[in-house]
Design an enzyme around this catalytic site. Structure first.
Site, PDB file in Angstrom:
ATOM      1  N   CYS A   7       0.841  -1.214   0.000  1.00 40.24           N
ATOM      2  CA  CYS A   7       0.000   0.000   0.000  1.00 40.24           C
ATOM      3  C   CYS A   7       0.868   1.253   0.000  1.00 40.24           C
ATOM      4  O   CYS A   7       0.525   2.248  -0.643  1.00 40.24           O
ATOM      5  CB  CYS A   7      -0.919   0.013   1.220  1.00 40.24           C
ATOM      6  N   ARG A  65      -7.767  -4.346  -3.341  1.00 42.93           N
ATOM      7  CA  ARG A  65      -7.305  -3.152  -4.075  1.00 42.93           C
ATOM      8  C   ARG A  65      -8.279  -2.859  -5.227  1.00 42.93           C
ATOM      9  O   ARG A  65      -8.135  -3.397  -6.316  1.00 42.93           O
ATOM     10  CB  ARG A  65      -5.889  -3.382  -4.622  1.00 42.93           C
TER      11      ARG A  65
END
Lengths: 215, 75
Positions: free
Chosen positions: A52, A129
């Protein structure tokens, strides 16, 4: 007692984007605040995680290019505003990258559920995601899902924005691996008359249904 | 609040929006142009400032209120 099951219909391409009001790192924001702009609403699994972090740096790096295209970024994870603040301060301190876009603190998972960002086969507590590309009329125009293990490709996200905006502006489609400046596809004809006429219009046609042109 | 700090002073973005409104009622688009803030931030900020009485919404436009002028005076 009868158990009533509510089915949540996840947004699909062409649907109005589900509205929301959420706490973010830049205050309380509604989806409607982005009306008139393109919006990339994207989720990440959790703050302070390495994939991330690379993605946030990469999104920040394309932020100026997105702004030039009239696109805003809005992140989301199931973390608190304070966690988001601590993380982006850490990224700025250690990686020297300032995160310029707001991040939704979706602790009650309200936005994540509306957008189908939690895939229980991957995690019951973290969002996968996701990328939702929402147009200025707040219609979902594209959706990308990536698993927890795989960081997203910013070049593809930019390419997708360029392709959508080119299609809207010129009424065309774009071929595989298309990039700005390359030939585009003229939509297939709807009548035999149109099929015959297009062969005389100077397009590069492989056949009546498959014509390309330069913009 | 995104526009007012816990010490009762406006944040930088809050002050920018209030200053922009000192010259008269404006649309969020005009405030965004004046301040350089993204339009979504302005819409969200003006909504918050209006909710707390620092600006007044009149149709599509926003005006600074006497309470907003007082807040701006704390900068």
């Amino acid at each position: 007692m009868e158990v009533v099951k509510y089915e949540i219909r996840l947004p699909r391409i062409g649907d109005p984007a589900p509205s929301f009001e959420a706490d973010t790192t830049q205050g309380k924001i509604k989806l409607e605040d982005f009306k008139g702009s393109w919006l990339i609403l994207f989720s990440h699994p959790a703050d302070f995680t390495p994939v991330c972090t690379t993605e946030f740096i990469a999104f920040s790096e394309i932020n100026d290019a997105l702004k030039k295209r009239g696109v805003e970024l809005l992140g989301l994870s199931i973390d608190s505003v304070q966690s988001h603040i601590a993380w982006i301060r850490n990224v700025e301190e250690k990686m020297k990258v300032k995160i310029p876009f707001p991040i939704i603190a979706d602790l009650n998972k309200e936005v994540a559920m509306k957008y189908g960002m939690i895939h229980e086969g991957q995690s019951k507590t973290a969002t996968v995601r996701c990328v939702f590309i929402i147009d200025p009329n707040q219609i979902v125009r594209a959706i990308i899902y990536y698993p927890l293990t795989t960081g997203r490709n910013m070049a593809e996200i930019l390419r997708l924005i360029d392709a959508l905006q080119t299609s809207d502006k010129h009424g065309v489609a774009t071929p595989a691996n298309w990039k700005p400046g390359e030939k585009v596809i003229v939509p297939p004809p709807n009548t035999t008359e149109m099929a015959e006429e297009r062969l005389k219009q100077g397009y590069e046609c492989k056949d009546w249904y498959f014509c390309m042109k330069k913009l | 609040m995104a526009c007012v700090n816990p010490d009762g002073k406006p944040t930088e973005s809050g002050a920018k929006m209030l200053r922009s409104l000192k010259s008269g009622g404006k649309l969020p688009e005009n405030v965004a142009e004046d301040t350089g803030l993204p339009l979504f931030r302005v819409r969200s900020g003006l909504r918050e400032l209006a909710g707390n009485g620092f600006v007044l919404q009149k149709g599509d436009k926003y005006e600074i209120s006497p309470k907003g002028i007082e807040l701006l005076g704390k900068v």
